[in-house]
Design a protein around this motif. Structure first.
Motif, PDB file in Angstrom:
ATOM      1  N   GLU A 164       0.819  -1.213   0.000  1.00 53.76           N
ATOM      2  CA  GLU A 164       0.000   0.000   0.000  1.00 53.76           C
ATOM      3  C   GLU A 164       0.857   1.268   0.000  1.00 53.76           C
ATOM      4  O   GLU A 164       0.521   2.249  -0.677  1.00 53.76           O
ATOM      5  CB  GLU A 164      -0.946  -0.024   1.193  1.00 53.76           C
ATOM      6  N   LEU A 165       1.947   1.275   0.746  1.00 50.56           N
ATOM      7  CA  LEU A 165       2.826   2.453   0.763  1.00 50.56           C
ATOM      8  C   LEU A 165       3.494   2.644  -0.586  1.00 50.56           C
ATOM      9  O   LEU A 165       3.645   3.784  -1.066  1.00 50.56           O
ATOM     10  CB  LEU A 165       3.871   2.315   1.869  1.00 50.56           C
ATOM     11  N   ALA A 166       3.923   1.562  -1.205  1.00 47.23           N
ATOM     12  CA  ALA A 166       4.571   1.671  -2.513  1.00 47.23           C
ATOM     13  C   ALA A 166       3.583   2.159  -3.571  1.00 47.23           C
ATOM     14  O   ALA A 166       3.928   2.995  -4.425  1.00 47.23           O
ATOM     15  CB  ALA A 166       5.174   0.328  -2.923  1.00 47.23           C
ATOM     16  N   LYS A 167       2.358   1.664  -3.533  1.00 48.89           N
ATOM     17  CA  LYS A 167       1.348   2.144  -4.480  1.00 48.89           C
ATOM     18  C   LYS A 167       1.032   3.613  -4.227  1.00 48.89           C
ATOM     19  O   LYS A 167       0.868   4.400  -5.177  1.00 48.89           O
ATOM     20  CB  LYS A 167       0.077   1.300  -4.360  1.00 48.89           C
ATOM     21  N   HIS A 168       0.935   4.003  -2.960  1.00 50.87           N
ATOM     22  CA  HIS A 168       0.706   5.408  -2.616  1.00 50.87           C
ATOM     23  C   HIS A 168       1.798   6.296  -3.196  1.00 50.87           C
ATOM     24  O   HIS A 168       1.534   7.442  -3.585  1.00 50.87           O
ATOM     25  CB  HIS A 168       0.653   5.547  -1.093  1.00 50.87           C
ATOM     26  N   ALA A 169       3.032   5.762  -3.285  1.00 54.32           N
ATOM     27  CA  ALA A 169       4.165   6.542  -3.794  1.00 54.32           C
ATOM     28  C   ALA A 169       4.275   6.510  -5.315  1.00 54.32           C
ATOM     29  O   ALA A 169       5.131   7.197  -5.883  1.00 54.32           O
ATOM     30  CB  ALA A 169       5.464   6.023  -3.181  1.00 54.32           C
ATOM     31  N   GLY A 170       3.447   5.721  -5.968  1.00 57.07           N
ATOM     32  CA  GLY A 170       3.468   5.695  -7.435  1.00 57.07           C
ATOM     33  C   GLY A 170       4.318   4.604  -8.044  1.00 57.07           C
ATOM     34  O   GLY A 170       4.717   4.689  -9.213  1.00 57.07           O
ATOM     35  N   ALA A 171       4.597   3.541  -7.298  1.00 57.12           N
ATOM     36  CA  ALA A 171       5.392   2.437  -7.821  1.00 57.12           C
ATOM     37  C   ALA A 171       4.496   1.363  -8.434  1.00 57.12           C
ATOM     38  O   ALA A 171       3.304   1.266  -8.118  1.00 57.12           O
ATOM     39  CB  ALA A 171       6.235   1.824  -6.703  1.00 57.12           C
ATOM     40  N   TYR A 172       5.097   0.559  -9.304  1.00 59.87           N
ATOM     41  CA  TYR A 172       4.461  -0.670  -9.783  1.00 59.87           C
ATOM     42  C   TYR A 172       4.867  -1.759  -8.798  1.00 59.87           C
ATOM     43  O   TYR A 172       6.054  -1.934  -8.511  1.00 59.87           O
ATOM     44  CB  TYR A 172       4.932  -1.023 -11.183  1.00 59.87           C
ATOM     45  N   VAL A 173       3.890  -2.513  -8.279  1.00 61.13           N
ATOM     46  CA  VAL A 173       4.179  -3.467  -7.214  1.00 61.13           C
ATOM     47  C   VAL A 173       3.889  -4.896  -7.663  1.00 61.13           C
ATOM     48  O   VAL A 173       2.781  -5.216  -8.100  1.00 61.13           O
ATOM     49  CB  VAL A 173       3.368  -3.158  -5.947  1.00 61.13           C
ATOM     50  N   VAL A 174       4.917  -5.734  -7.519  1.00 52.51           N
ATOM     51  CA  VAL A 174       4.772  -7.175  -7.681  1.00 52.51           C
ATOM     52  C   VAL A 174       4.891  -7.796  -6.295  1.00 52.51           C
ATOM     53  O   VAL A 174       5.793  -7.444  -5.527  1.00 52.51           O
ATOM     54  CB  VAL A 174       5.862  -7.758  -8.603  1.00 52.51           C
ATOM     55  N   ALA A 175       3.989  -8.692  -5.955  1.00 52.73           N
ATOM     56  CA  ALA A 175       4.046  -9.368  -4.662  1.00 52.73           C
ATOM     57  C   ALA A 175       4.141 -10.865  -4.873  1.00 52.73           C
ATOM     58  O   ALA A 175       3.578 -11.409  -5.831  1.00 52.73           O
ATOM     59  CB  ALA A 175       2.807  -9.044  -3.832  1.00 52.73           C
ATOM     60  N   THR A 176       4.881 -11.528  -3.991  1.00 52.38           N
ATOM     61  CA  THR A 176       4.897 -12.986  -3.998  1.00 52.38           C
ATOM     62  C   THR A 176       4.162 -13.489  -2.768  1.00 52.38           C
ATOM     63  O   THR A 176       4.226 -12.895  -1.693  1.00 52.38           O
ATOM     64  CB  THR A 176       6.326 -13.546  -3.998  1.00 52.38           C
ATOM     65  N   VAL A 177       3.447 -14.604  -2.925  1.00 52.86           N
ATOM     66  CA  VAL A 177       2.682 -15.223  -1.840  1.00 52.86           C
ATOM     67  C   VAL A 177       2.804 -16.731  -1.976  1.00 52.86           C
ATOM     68  O   VAL A 177       3.354 -17.237  -2.962  1.00 52.86           O
ATOM     69  CB  VAL A 177       1.194 -14.801  -1.884  1.00 52.86           C
TER      70      VAL A 177
END
Length: 325
Positions: A164-177
């Motif tokens: 959420e913080l990275a998206k708030h800052a304008g980044a493209y986010v990839v997550a692993t689960v």
């Protein structure tokens, strides 16, 4: 006031007790907060259990994180006022009055305004997880705009706020689960792409999403280092907050690609680093960019069961519901 405390280290059921304590008065630079919700982190039960090597000084009211309403302020505190909604962090660090009580008494710098439209549950979820995520992301949202961030363990508490913080800052986010259910949580947090790290083509999926990644927020460095090195761009940073044991570093890979490896433990941050993490988190809360984790609620009297639940590493956040909003 009703308070949960322990006087010696040990198992939750053996050492935690509910007692009546005198409500403490704030001294210079201190704030007393009427607690609504107390958040529990792994560091809370590990400290109680003795893993941190810290023995209570008489007694210890546990729990770093929480939310509530300012009840009284000490001399020299001018950025808060009685009646103000707030969230707290590191309340029990070097301080006997944590948030597992009807009132907490903490240094003023660890008390942060909570907007009226943010829930107390969200406030109690912040603290250790959100500030850890902000520091792992570099501490300055302006540096993330237009970059690609990989968040390992995107369904965990730190991972949730890192997304959420990275998206708030304008980044493209990839997550692993690790599972489809956790994939849903990472997507709900805003991840642009979610990859099961157990997939044999996980590296290819990550690179296909938005190219090599500029920063990694890593929960299991030893297990995931090979994957991280396979997907990072030259000059990238791998930031970990949960490293343990021995670790072999392929120095040539870091050297050739000018990579950085950083380690984060909130207790050791400088005041400037902590202030940066708090500022970023507060801005994101005010913008409505942060959400509470799935909640597991307990009453104050159930603190032993609640801490044991945290030790089982559940998905979501275990909270004590202490007082009325």
């Amino acid at each position: 006031m009703r308070a949960a405390l322990y006087r010696r280290n040990g198992r939750a059921s053996d050492v935690l007790e509910i007692v009546d304590l005198e409500v403490p008065d704030p001294g210079p630079g201190e704030v007393r907060v009427r607690i609504v919700t107390s958040g529990i982190n792994p560091t809370d039960w590990k400290t109680r259990d003795g893993h941190a090597g810290r023995v209570p000084d008489g007694f210890q009211v546990p729990h770093h994180d929480g939310s509530g309403v300012v009840d009284a302020i000490g001399p020299g505190v001018d950025h808060l006022a009685p009646g103000q909604r707030v969230w707290l962090y590191l309340s029990a660090f070097g301080n006997r009055y944590g948030t597992a009580a009807e009132h907490a008494l903490v240094p003023a710098e660890r008390v942060v305004p909570l907007p009226d439209d943010a829930s107390h549950e969200l406030g109690a979820c912040l603290g250790v997880p959100a500030l850890t995520a902000a520091h792992c992301l570099g501490g300055d949202p302006n540096d993330l705009s237009g970059t690609t961030v990989l968040v390992a363990g995107g369904a965990g508490a730190v991972g949730h706020f890192a997304i959420e913080l990275a998206k708030h800052a304008g980044a493209y986010v990839v997550a692993t689960v690790s599972s489809a259910a956790k994939r849903d949580l990472a997507i709900a947090a805003g991840a642009d792409t979610v990859v099961l790290y157990t997939d044999p083509d996980a590296v290819e999926q990550i690179l296909a999403a938005n190219g090599p990644v500029d920063r990694v927020v890593e929960v299991a460095l030893a297990d995931n280092l090979a994957l991280d090195l396979a997907v990072v761009a030259p000059g990238a940073t791998i930031a970990t907050y949960a490293a343990a044991g021995e670790l072999a570093i392929p120095a040539s890979d870091f050297m050739v690609n000018n990579l950085s490896l950083t380690f984060t433990l909130l207790y050791g941050l400088t005041p400037e680093q902590m202030a940066a993490a708090v500022r970023w988190t507060s801005e994101a809360v005010a913008a409505g960019s942060l959400t509470a984790l799935p909640i597991h609620p307990y009453a104050l009297e159930q603190i032993a069961a609640a801490q044991d639940r945290v030790a089982e590493n559940p998905v979501g956040k275990v909270l004590l519901q202490v007082g009325a909003p």
